[in-house]
Design a protein around this motif. Structure first.
Motif, mmCIF file in Angstrom:
data_model
loop_
_atom_site.group_PDB
_atom_site.id
_atom_site.type_symbol
_atom_site.label_atom_id
_atom_site.label_comp_id
_atom_site.label_asym_id
_atom_site.label_seq_id
_atom_site.Cartn_x
_atom_site.Cartn_y
_atom_site.Cartn_z
ATOM 1 N N ILE A 51 16.682 10.158 -1.624
ATOM 2 C CA ILE A 51 16.262 9.140 -2.384
ATOM 3 C C ILE A 51 16.005 8.121 -1.884
ATOM 4 N N VAL A 52 14.624 7.471 -1.588
ATOM 5 C CA VAL A 52 14.478 6.305 -0.766
ATOM 6 C C VAL A 52 14.469 5.034 -1.781
ATOM 7 N N LYS A 53 13.748 5.125 -2.926
ATOM 8 C CA LYS A 53 13.929 4.007 -3.897
ATOM 9 C C LYS A 53 13.497 4.569 -5.090
ATOM 10 N N GLN A 54 13.588 3.800 -6.280
ATOM 11 C CA GLN A 54 13.176 3.999 -7.664
ATOM 12 C C GLN A 54 12.513 2.588 -7.885
ATOM 13 N N THR A 55 11.443 3.015 -8.633
ATOM 14 C CA THR A 55 10.358 1.932 -8.971
ATOM 15 C C THR A 55 9.560 2.409 -10.183
ATOM 16 N N ALA A 56 8.785 1.334 -10.622
ATOM 17 C CA ALA A 56 8.171 1.632 -11.781
ATOM 18 C C ALA A 56 6.673 1.973 -11.347
ATOM 19 N N LEU A 57 5.885 2.993 -11.908
ATOM 20 C CA LEU A 57 4.579 3.397 -11.680
ATOM 21 C C LEU A 57 3.738 2.673 -12.758
ATOM 22 N N LEU A 58 2.889 2.085 -12.337
ATOM 23 C CA LEU A 58 1.873 1.090 -13.286
ATOM 24 C C LEU A 58 0.536 1.936 -13.381
ATOM 25 N N ASP A 59 -0.227 1.863 -14.504
ATOM 26 C CA ASP A 59 -1.258 2.309 -14.871
ATOM 27 C C ASP A 59 -2.476 1.430 -14.197
ATOM 28 N N ALA A 60 -3.298 1.831 -13.053
ATOM 29 C CA ALA A 60 -4.337 0.827 -12.711
ATOM 30 C C ALA A 60 -5.384 0.364 -13.241
ATOM 31 N N GLU A 61 -5.717 1.190 -14.137
ATOM 32 C CA GLU A 61 -7.026 1.096 -14.924
ATOM 33 C C GLU A 61 -6.532 -0.037 -15.961
ATOM 34 N N SER A 62 -5.360 0.021 -16.348
ATOM 35 C CA SER A 62 -4.898 -1.057 -17.338
ATOM 36 C C SER A 62 -4.755 -2.543 -16.922
ATOM 37 N N LEU A 63 -4.707 -2.474 -15.567
ATOM 38 C CA LEU A 63 -4.518 -3.686 -15.086
ATOM 39 C C LEU A 63 -5.858 -3.934 -14.358
ATOM 40 N N GLY A 64 -6.853 -3.622 -14.698
ATOM 41 C CA GLY A 64 -8.121 -3.831 -14.418
ATOM 42 C C GLY A 64 -8.496 -3.266 -12.718
#
Length: 153
Positions: A51-64
């Motif tokens: 386990i290298v890191k934990q992160t949040a996956l974001l929706d690219a299209e929602s962010l333009g």
């Protein structure tokens, strides 16, 4: 070095890949264990760099960021100095989500996320102004059919 994992480790990793924000109690219940052994295994897998890191996956299209380009780069430069500069430039560009050095006719493959074609052109112009590149081919993804960060366990 390949880390030895048992079935419980794989179940825990599958749950974390699905949703790392779930509680230890939830993970333990889903994998058929209790909280303490699950925590100990997660801690061990972090120490072993499974386990290298934990992160949040974001929706690219929602962010333009609606345009995804795959950029194929061929270079006539293969010296360490050029490669160091090129890698520095790539790492400094937030638009570059992935960069791979390839075997074959193409030297590098980039995955670039931007707002639109104009934003890609600005990225391209900045890239070629900072480092000498022999040939660049950009392929616009028309539709994302599958995208996952989950590794097959």
């Amino acid at each position: 070095m390949v880390t030895q994992l048992d079935d419980l480790d794989r179940k825990i990793l599958t749950e974390l890949q699905e949703d790392a924000a779930q509680s230890l109690d939830e993970i333990a219940r889903k994998v058929g264990s209790s909280k303490t052994p699950v925590w100990n295994r997660i801690r061990r897998m972090r120490e072993q760099k499974v386990i290298v890191k934990q992160t949040a996956l974001l929706d690219a299209e929602s962010l333009g960021l609606e345009a995804c380009f795959f950029v194929l780069i061929r270079t006539s430069e293969h010296e360490a100095e050029w490669q160091g500069k090129f890698l520095h430039v790539l790492r400094a560009r937030p638009e570059v989500l992935e960069a791979h050095r390839l075997a074959g006719d193409i030297d590098y493959l980039l995955k670039v996320r931007v707002k639109n074609a104009r934003a890609y052109d600005l990225f391209y112009q900045a890239l070629i102004s900072e480092v000498k590149i022999f040939n660049v081919t950009a392929l616009l993804s028309m539709e994302e059919i599958k995208s996952t960060t989950a590794l097959p366990l």
